[in-house]
Scaffold this active site. Structure first.
Site, short mmCIF file in Angstrom:
data_model
loop_
_atom_site.label_atom_id
_atom_site.label_comp_id
_atom_site.label_asym_id
_atom_site.label_seq_id
_atom_site.Cartn_x
_atom_site.Cartn_y
_atom_site.Cartn_z
N ARG A 84 -12.54 -22.90 -53.13
CA ARG A 84 -12.02 -22.35 -51.87
C ARG A 84 -10.50 -22.20 -51.94
O ARG A 84 -9.79 -23.14 -52.27
CB ARG A 84 -12.40 -23.26 -50.70
CG ARG A 84 -11.68 -23.00 -49.38
CD ARG A 84 -12.27 -21.81 -48.65
NE ARG A 84 -11.46 -21.39 -47.53
CZ ARG A 84 -11.68 -21.72 -46.26
NH1 ARG A 84 -12.67 -22.51 -45.95
NH2 ARG A 84 -10.90 -21.26 -45.31
N ASP A 96 -16.93 -22.12 -46.85
CA ASP A 96 -16.22 -22.60 -45.67
C ASP A 96 -17.12 -23.64 -45.02
O ASP A 96 -18.29 -23.36 -44.77
CB ASP A 96 -15.96 -21.44 -44.71
CG ASP A 96 -15.16 -21.84 -43.49
OD1 ASP A 96 -14.30 -22.74 -43.60
OD2 ASP A 96 -15.37 -21.24 -42.42
N ASP A 98 -17.27 -26.18 -41.78
CA ASP A 98 -16.68 -26.51 -40.49
C ASP A 98 -17.50 -27.57 -39.78
O ASP A 98 -18.73 -27.46 -39.71
CB ASP A 98 -16.62 -25.28 -39.57
CG ASP A 98 -15.60 -24.25 -40.02
OD1 ASP A 98 -14.54 -24.66 -40.54
OD2 ASP A 98 -15.86 -23.05 -39.84
#
Length: 168
Positions: A84, A96, A98
Protein backbone atom coordinates in the site's frame (compact mmCIF):
# COMPACT_ATOMS: atom_id res chain seq x y z
CA UNK A 1 -10.42 -4.25 27.81
CA UNK A 2 -13.70 -6.01 26.99
CA UNK A 3 -14.13 -8.23 23.95
CA UNK A 4 -15.80 -6.29 21.16
CA UNK A 5 -16.97 -7.11 17.67
CA UNK A 6 -14.68 -5.42 15.16
CA UNK A 7 -15.81 -4.72 11.60
CA UNK A 8 -13.08 -4.02 9.05
CA UNK A 9 -13.67 -2.73 5.53
CA UNK A 10 -11.35 -4.08 2.84
CA UNK A 11 -10.85 -2.53 -0.58
CA UNK A 12 -8.52 -3.06 -3.54
CA UNK A 13 -8.31 -1.70 -7.08
CA UNK A 14 -4.72 -2.35 -8.17
CA UNK A 15 -3.27 -5.54 -9.59
CA UNK A 16 -4.88 -8.83 -8.61
CA UNK A 17 -7.61 -7.32 -6.42
CA UNK A 18 -8.96 -10.67 -5.25
CA UNK A 19 -5.46 -11.79 -4.25
CA UNK A 20 -4.98 -8.66 -2.14
CA UNK A 21 -8.33 -9.15 -0.37
CA UNK A 22 -7.55 -12.79 0.36
CA UNK A 23 -3.99 -12.01 1.51
CA UNK A 24 -5.26 -9.29 3.84
CA UNK A 25 -7.86 -11.66 5.34
CA UNK A 26 -5.18 -14.32 5.90
CA UNK A 27 -2.87 -11.84 7.62
CA UNK A 28 -5.71 -10.46 9.77
CA UNK A 29 -6.59 -14.00 10.86
CA UNK A 30 -2.97 -14.63 11.83
CA UNK A 31 -2.33 -11.29 13.59
CA UNK A 32 -5.59 -11.35 15.52
CA UNK A 33 -5.59 -15.15 16.10
CA UNK A 34 -9.28 -15.38 15.40
CA UNK A 35 -11.81 -16.71 12.93
CA UNK A 36 -13.26 -14.26 10.44
CA UNK A 37 -16.85 -13.72 9.38
CA UNK A 38 -16.80 -12.41 5.80
CA UNK A 39 -19.40 -10.68 3.67
CA UNK A 40 -19.69 -11.30 -0.03
CA UNK A 41 -17.24 -9.42 -2.22
CA UNK A 42 -18.65 -6.43 -4.08
CA UNK A 43 -17.33 -4.48 -7.04
CA UNK A 44 -17.87 -0.74 -6.79
CA UNK A 45 -17.12 2.48 -8.57
CA UNK A 46 -14.30 4.55 -7.06
CA UNK A 47 -15.38 6.99 -4.35
CA UNK A 48 -13.79 10.43 -3.98
CA UNK A 49 -11.20 10.24 -6.77
CA UNK A 50 -13.18 8.91 -9.76
CA UNK A 51 -10.41 8.52 -12.37
CA UNK A 52 -9.29 5.03 -11.40
CA UNK A 53 -10.22 1.37 -11.74
CA UNK A 54 -13.23 -0.15 -9.90
CA UNK A 55 -12.71 -1.54 -6.39
CA UNK A 56 -13.40 -4.89 -4.88
CA UNK A 57 -14.81 -4.35 -1.39
CA UNK A 58 -15.68 -6.61 1.51
CA UNK A 59 -16.40 -6.30 5.22
CA UNK A 60 -15.11 -8.80 7.74
CA UNK A 61 -15.89 -9.21 11.41
CA UNK A 62 -13.76 -10.56 14.27
CA UNK A 63 -13.86 -10.54 18.05
CA UNK A 64 -11.05 -8.67 19.81
CA UNK A 65 -10.14 -7.05 23.08
CA UNK A 66 -7.31 -5.01 21.58
CA UNK A 67 -7.14 -1.23 21.99
CA UNK A 68 -8.17 0.73 18.86
CA UNK A 69 -4.64 2.07 18.31
CA UNK A 70 -3.18 -1.46 18.47
CA UNK A 71 -5.77 -2.60 15.92
CA UNK A 72 -4.89 0.37 13.70
CA UNK A 73 -1.16 -0.44 13.96
CA UNK A 74 -1.74 -4.08 12.98
CA UNK A 75 -3.90 -3.12 10.00
CA UNK A 76 -1.38 -0.47 8.91
CA UNK A 77 1.37 -3.13 8.98
CA UNK A 78 -0.73 -5.44 6.81
CA UNK A 79 -1.30 -2.63 4.31
CA UNK A 80 2.46 -1.99 4.18
CA UNK A 81 3.16 -5.73 3.76
CA UNK A 82 0.81 -5.75 0.76
CA UNK A 83 2.45 -2.76 -0.93
CA UNK A 84 0.00 0.00 0.00
CA UNK A 85 1.23 3.46 -0.99
CA UNK A 86 -0.39 6.63 0.33
CA UNK A 87 0.38 9.13 -2.40
CA UNK A 88 -3.12 10.19 -3.62
CA UNK A 89 -6.00 10.70 -1.18
CA UNK A 90 -8.79 8.26 -2.15
CA UNK A 91 -6.45 7.08 -4.93
CA UNK A 92 -5.66 3.63 -6.28
CA UNK A 93 -4.37 1.07 -3.79
CA UNK A 94 -3.39 -2.56 -3.50
CA UNK A 95 -5.28 -2.79 -0.22
CA UNK A 96 -7.19 -0.47 2.07
CA UNK A 97 -8.16 -1.62 5.56
CA UNK A 98 -10.56 0.57 7.55
CA UNK A 99 -11.93 0.09 11.03
CA UNK A 100 -15.67 0.53 10.48
CA UNK A 101 -17.06 -0.29 13.95
CA UNK A 102 -15.65 -1.60 17.23
CA UNK A 103 -18.64 -2.68 19.29
CA UNK A 104 -20.45 0.42 20.50
CA UNK A 105 -17.18 2.29 21.05
CA UNK A 106 -16.56 5.88 20.06
CA UNK A 107 -12.86 6.69 19.71
CA UNK A 108 -11.13 9.72 18.19
CA UNK A 109 -7.58 10.99 17.96
CA UNK A 110 -5.51 12.68 15.23
CA UNK A 111 -5.19 9.49 13.15
CA UNK A 112 -8.27 7.44 13.86
CA UNK A 113 -12.00 7.88 14.36
CA UNK A 114 -14.30 4.99 15.27
CA UNK A 115 -16.98 4.50 14.02
CA UNK A 116 -15.58 5.33 10.58
CA UNK A 117 -16.73 8.92 10.01
CA UNK A 118 -17.81 8.37 6.38
CA UNK A 119 -19.39 4.91 6.61
CA UNK A 120 -22.98 6.20 6.41
CA UNK A 121 -22.17 7.87 3.07
CA UNK A 122 -20.67 4.80 1.40
CA UNK A 123 -22.87 2.10 -0.06
CA UNK A 124 -19.78 -0.09 -0.65
CA UNK A 125 -19.34 -0.20 3.15
CA UNK A 126 -23.00 -0.40 4.19
CA UNK A 127 -24.07 -3.14 1.77
CA UNK A 128 -21.51 -5.76 2.93
CA UNK A 129 -21.82 -4.61 6.56
CA UNK A 130 -25.60 -5.09 6.41
CA UNK A 131 -25.03 -8.55 4.97
CA UNK A 132 -23.09 -9.49 8.11
CA UNK A 133 -25.48 -7.82 10.58
CA UNK A 134 -28.10 -5.31 9.45
CA UNK A 135 -29.46 -4.81 12.97
CA UNK A 136 -26.30 -3.30 14.48
CA UNK A 137 -27.07 0.16 15.83
CA UNK A 138 -24.61 2.90 14.88
CA UNK A 139 -23.30 4.21 18.21
CA UNK A 140 -23.56 7.90 17.26
CA UNK A 141 -26.65 7.96 15.03
CA UNK A 142 -28.73 5.44 17.04
CA UNK A 143 -29.83 4.00 13.70
CA UNK A 144 -29.54 0.46 12.36
CA UNK A 145 -27.16 -0.38 9.55
CA UNK A 146 -30.22 -1.45 7.53
CA UNK A 147 -31.73 2.05 7.91
CA UNK A 148 -28.42 3.77 7.13
CA UNK A 149 -28.27 1.74 3.90
CA UNK A 150 -31.85 2.69 3.01
CA UNK A 151 -31.07 6.37 3.68
CA UNK A 152 -27.67 6.35 1.94
CA UNK A 153 -27.49 8.87 -0.90
CA UNK A 154 -24.42 7.27 -2.54
CA UNK A 155 -25.38 6.72 -6.19
CA UNK A 156 -22.24 4.73 -7.05
CA UNK A 157 -22.72 1.34 -8.71
CA UNK A 158 -22.13 -1.66 -6.46
CA UNK A 159 -22.64 -5.27 -7.51
CA UNK A 160 -21.80 -8.65 -6.03
CA UNK A 161 -18.56 -9.90 -7.51
CA UNK A 162 -18.63 -13.44 -8.87
CA UNK A 163 -14.95 -14.12 -9.44
CA UNK A 164 -15.58 -17.60 -10.84
CA UNK A 165 -17.28 -15.93 -13.83
CA UNK A 166 -14.25 -13.70 -14.44
CA UNK A 167 -11.74 -16.54 -14.81
CA UNK A 168 -10.76 -17.71 -18.28
Amino acid sequence: MAIRRLFIGLGSNLGDRLHYLNSAKSQIGLKFSTALMCSSIYESEPWGFKEQEPFLNQVISIETELHPLKIWDLLFDIEKNLGRLRDIKFGPRTIDLDIILLGTMYFKNNNLTIPHPQMQKRKFVLEPLAELDSEIIHPLFSTSIRQLLIDCEDMGQITKYHHYEKQS
